[in-house]
Design a protein around this motif. Structure first.
Motif, PDB file in Angstrom:
ATOM      1  N   ASP A 113       0.829  -1.221   0.000  1.00  0.00           N
ATOM      2  CA  ASP A 113       0.000   0.000   0.000  1.00  0.00           C
ATOM      3  C   ASP A 113       0.858   1.264   0.000  1.00  0.00           C
ATOM      4  O   ASP A 113       0.336   2.373   0.087  1.00  0.00           O
ATOM      5  N   GLY A 114       2.192   1.091  -0.067  1.00  0.00           N
ATOM      6  CA  GLY A 114       3.086   2.254  -0.127  1.00  0.00           C
ATOM      7  C   GLY A 114       3.583   2.732   1.225  1.00  0.00           C
ATOM      8  O   GLY A 114       4.410   3.637   1.296  1.00  0.00           O
ATOM      9  N   SER A 115       3.062   2.134   2.316  1.00  0.00           N
ATOM     10  CA  SER A 115       3.515   2.580   3.643  1.00  0.00           C
ATOM     11  C   SER A 115       4.863   1.947   3.986  1.00  0.00           C
ATOM     12  O   SER A 115       5.170   0.845   3.553  1.00  0.00           O
ATOM     13  N   GLU A 116       5.645   2.698   4.754  1.00  0.00           N
ATOM     14  CA  GLU A 116       6.963   2.199   5.138  1.00  0.00           C
ATOM     15  C   GLU A 116       6.843   1.310   6.368  1.00  0.00           C
ATOM     16  O   GLU A 116       6.273   1.708   7.379  1.00  0.00           O
ATOM     17  N   LEU A 117       7.347   0.091   6.259  1.00  0.00           N
ATOM     18  CA  LEU A 117       7.324  -0.856   7.374  1.00  0.00           C
ATOM     19  C   LEU A 117       8.489  -0.582   8.327  1.00  0.00           C
ATOM     20  O   LEU A 117       8.347  -0.653   9.540  1.00  0.00           O
ATOM     21  N   GLY A 118       9.657  -0.303   7.775  1.00  0.00           N
ATOM     22  CA  GLY A 118      10.844  -0.055   8.585  1.00  0.00           C
ATOM     23  C   GLY A 118      12.094  -0.240   7.751  1.00  0.00           C
ATOM     24  O   GLY A 118      12.064  -0.095   6.531  1.00  0.00           O
ATOM     25  N   ASN A 129      15.674 -20.721   4.018  1.00  0.00           N
ATOM     26  CA  ASN A 129      15.818 -19.399   3.421  1.00  0.00           C
ATOM     27  C   ASN A 129      16.227 -18.387   4.483  1.00  0.00           C
ATOM     28  O   ASN A 129      16.014 -18.599   5.672  1.00  0.00           O
ATOM     29  N   ASP A 130      16.828 -17.288   4.019  1.00  0.00           N
ATOM     30  CA  ASP A 130      17.220 -16.234   4.942  1.00  0.00           C
ATOM     31  C   ASP A 130      15.979 -15.551   5.505  1.00  0.00           C
ATOM     32  O   ASP A 130      14.902 -15.588   4.909  1.00  0.00           O
ATOM     33  N   VAL A 131      16.159 -14.926   6.656  1.00  0.00           N
ATOM     34  CA  VAL A 131      15.090 -14.151   7.285  1.00  0.00           C
ATOM     35  C   VAL A 131      15.637 -12.748   7.513  1.00  0.00           C
ATOM     36  O   VAL A 131      16.702 -12.578   8.107  1.00  0.00           O
ATOM     37  N   TRP A 132      14.913 -11.758   7.007  1.00  0.00           N
ATOM     38  CA  TRP A 132      15.326 -10.373   7.163  1.00  0.00           C
ATOM     39  C   TRP A 132      14.649  -9.793   8.402  1.00  0.00           C
ATOM     40  O   TRP A 132      13.421  -9.855   8.530  1.00  0.00           O
ATOM     41  N   VAL A 133      15.433  -9.222   9.298  1.00  0.00           N
ATOM     42  CA  VAL A 133      14.910  -8.594  10.505  1.00  0.00           C
ATOM     43  C   VAL A 133      14.673  -7.120  10.185  1.00  0.00           C
ATOM     44  O   VAL A 133      15.604  -6.387   9.867  1.00  0.00           O
ATOM     45  N   VAL A 134      13.381  -6.727  10.241  1.00  0.00           N
ATOM     46  CA  VAL A 134      13.014  -5.351   9.905  1.00  0.00           C
ATOM     47  C   VAL A 134      12.714  -4.596  11.197  1.00  0.00           C
ATOM     48  O   VAL A 134      11.832  -4.987  11.968  1.00  0.00           O
ATOM     49  N   GLN A 135      13.469  -3.530  11.410  1.00  0.00           N
ATOM     50  CA  GLN A 135      13.282  -2.702  12.596  1.00  0.00           C
ATOM     51  C   GLN A 135      12.214  -1.655  12.288  1.00  0.00           C
ATOM     52  O   GLN A 135      12.304  -0.933  11.299  1.00  0.00           O
ATOM     53  N   ARG A 136      11.178  -1.644  13.156  1.00  0.00           N
ATOM     54  CA  ARG A 136      10.084  -0.699  12.954  1.00  0.00           C
ATOM     55  C   ARG A 136      10.123   0.366  14.039  1.00  0.00           C
ATOM     56  O   ARG A 136      10.494   0.078  15.175  1.00  0.00           O
ATOM     57  N   PRO A 137       9.733   1.587  13.680  1.00  0.00           N
ATOM     58  CA  PRO A 137       9.718   2.649  14.683  1.00  0.00           C
ATOM     59  C   PRO A 137       8.708   2.334  15.796  1.00  0.00           C
ATOM     60  O   PRO A 137       7.560   2.057  15.518  1.00  0.00           O
ATOM     61  N   LYS A 138       9.182   2.329  17.014  1.00  0.00           N
ATOM     62  CA  LYS A 138       8.348   2.162  18.224  1.00  0.00           C
ATOM     63  C   LYS A 138       7.507   0.887  18.238  1.00  0.00           C
ATOM     64  O   LYS A 138       6.461   0.827  18.869  1.00  0.00           O
ATOM     65  N   ASP A 141      10.339  -5.716  16.188  1.00  0.00           N
ATOM     66  CA  ASP A 141      10.924  -6.047  14.891  1.00  0.00           C
ATOM     67  C   ASP A 141      10.038  -7.083  14.194  1.00  0.00           C
ATOM     68  O   ASP A 141       9.363  -7.874  14.840  1.00  0.00           O
ATOM     69  N   VAL A 142      10.064  -7.074  12.863  1.00  0.00           N
ATOM     70  CA  VAL A 142       9.332  -8.054  12.064  1.00  0.00           C
ATOM     71  C   VAL A 142      10.346  -8.970  11.407  1.00  0.00           C
ATOM     72  O   VAL A 142      11.371  -8.506  10.898  1.00  0.00           O
TER      73      VAL A 142
END
Length: 174
Positions: A113-118, A129-138, A141-142
């Motif tokens: 939807d165009g929103s930034e996840l982190g 498979n690799d797993v990407w750790v996504v840091q989200r503001p406040k 992590d995903v």
């Protein structure tokens, strides 16, 4: 200034003939440890040392290396805990949809939807498979699996990863 990529860490010596045990962080050990390859050893508080690979073999979970001009255990003991690196210029050409970790870490993650996840803060390699750790503001992590149905497009030039989050992957309870 030359940039370097980690290929492994010397964790111990092996036998008395100058071999070292390396825990590899490269996907290309045959390429990286080929006879005649020059690796740069980095150790805390010491100047980097260039080492030329004399031999390479696999043993259990280790890569065993020996270096030219280092025929005995006494020559290599001082390298324990050192990090072996190659110049970034020597990086192997990757296939389509393959990336180096350093290219992915720090990229912005954008949902459909165009929103930034982190931002991608690290990459785990637990298995298939690799797993990407996504840091989200406040928020927590995903953990995103690096599979085609989730990671839709990686645009290194723009510094963006486009993803499609499957139902139930993110458990945000407000």
């Amino acid at each position: 200034m030359t940039e370097y990529l980690n290929v492994g860490k010397i964790v111990n010596t092996q036998g008395i003939k100058g071999e070292v045990r390396v825990i590899s962080t490269t996907d290309f050990p045959e390429e990286r440890y080929k006879k005649g390859t020059v690796l740069t050893l980095f150790q805390e508080g010491k100047a980097p040392v260039e080492l030329t690979v004399r031999s390479h073999r696999k043993h259990k979970n280790f890569d065993l290396l020996s270096f030219e001009g280092h025929p005995s255990i006494n020559d290599v003991e001082k390298y324990r805990d050192g990090i072996l690196k190659v110049s970034k210029d020597e990086s192997v050409e990757l296939e389509e949809n393959e990336f180096y970790y350093h290219e992915i870490i720090g990229l912005k993650v954008i949902e459909e939807d165009g929103s930034e996840l982190g931002k991608v803060k690290e990459i785990l390699s637990p298995g298939a498979n690799d797993v990407w750790v996504v840091q989200r503001p406040k928020k927590e992590d995903v953990l995103l699996p690096y599979i085609a149905s989730v990671v839709k497009e990686v645009d290194l030039d723009a510094g963006i990863v486009h993803v499609e989050i499957p139902e139930g992957l993110i458990d945000d309870e407000d």
